[in-house]
Design a protein around this motif. Structure first.
Motif: not given
Length: 255
Positions: A115-121, A151-154, A160-164, A187-188
């Motif tokens: 998916d283009t976006f996934v849950p931040l958790k 939050s659950e809806d983030a 995206l963050l794994l690279t950092f 935080t999100g």
């Protein structure tokens, strides 16, 4: 009595739908009958081309995103297999643990990131799994502090963050002869995500003749941000002799 108004005053008459329809009808009525079919065809063709252009742009965007993901995944796999190879040479008892953790990570990357976006958790779990893998390799040589409030809806773009995090280990831990430090803050919510990561840089290294290199995957990450969050993100990078810090803010607006 004449009412007084301020020097700058603007007035907009109320919208009268009847007048708009009357004007439009008058415009249509002014078109000669023999030209009417041509005008309708021109309007139809215009909207059809607009729709086709929108579809092509979306397809181009999807293709570019998939290409960027395909560039990230092999690099991550290459590093992890190197870790596994080093453990196997030592006949370490932790080899099976690393294989299980790697399997979990690959399952997420290959099957849960479509998916283009996934849950931040879920992305945070991925970061924790990566840290667990590196902990097997480096042990007490790395001190990681991970702070999060999610939050659950983030939601966020996958990987995206794994690279950092990869960069933090690659440039802050690999060549460090003493204790390396990595601080992570996430935080999100449904509207905004904030991510900070800071790693110490080695003062003494195995290779004193090393040259400063561009952090891996950074250009790919910036391209992803430009495609998915155009004008809705802020990325600040601080690079000194003592530390490397990344601070990312993304306006998600409930994606």
């Amino acid at each position: 009595m004449i009412p007084s108004y301020p020097e700058e005053f603007s007035y907009r008459p109320p919208f009268i739908l009847r007048d708009r329809f009357t004007n439009f009808s008058a415009y249509i009525g002014s078109i000669p009958g023999y030209l009417f079919p041509t005008v309708i065809l021109v309007i139809f063709d215009y909207y059809k081309k607009q729709q086709e252009t929108a579809v092509l742009l979306e397809q181009k965007k999807t293709t570019e995103l998939n290409a960027l993901k395909n560039q990230l995944n092999p690099h991550f796999l290459f590093n992890t297999l190197n870790n596994l190879y080093a453990l196997s040479l030592k006949k370490s008892d932790k080899t099976s643990e690393v294989i299980a953790k790697l399997s979990e990570i690959l399952d997420y990357i290959l099957y849960q990131c479509k998916d283009t976006f996934v849950p931040l958790k879920n992305e945070v779990i991925l970061l924790h799994n990566y840290i667990d893998l590196e902990e097997v390799r480096y042990g007490d040589r790395v001190k990681v502090r991970f702070t999060k409030k999610i939050s659950e809806d983030a939601k966020i773009a996958p990987l995206l963050l794994l690279t950092f995090l990869e960069n933090a280990y690659k440039h802050g831990v690999v060549e460090e002869l003493h204790i390396a430090k990595i601080d992570i803050f996430v935080t999100g919510n449904s509207k905004e995500i904030e991510f900070k990561i800071e790693n110490s840089k080695p003062t003494f290294t195995k290779n004193d003749n090393r040259t400063e290199r561009e952090p891996i995957g950074l250009n790919n990450t910036i391209n992803q941000l430009n495609l998915l969050y155009p004008g809705a993100y802020q990325l600040d990078v601080t690079n000194t002799k003592e530390l490397y810090r990344v601070h990312l803010k993304v306006k998600t607006n409930g994606v």
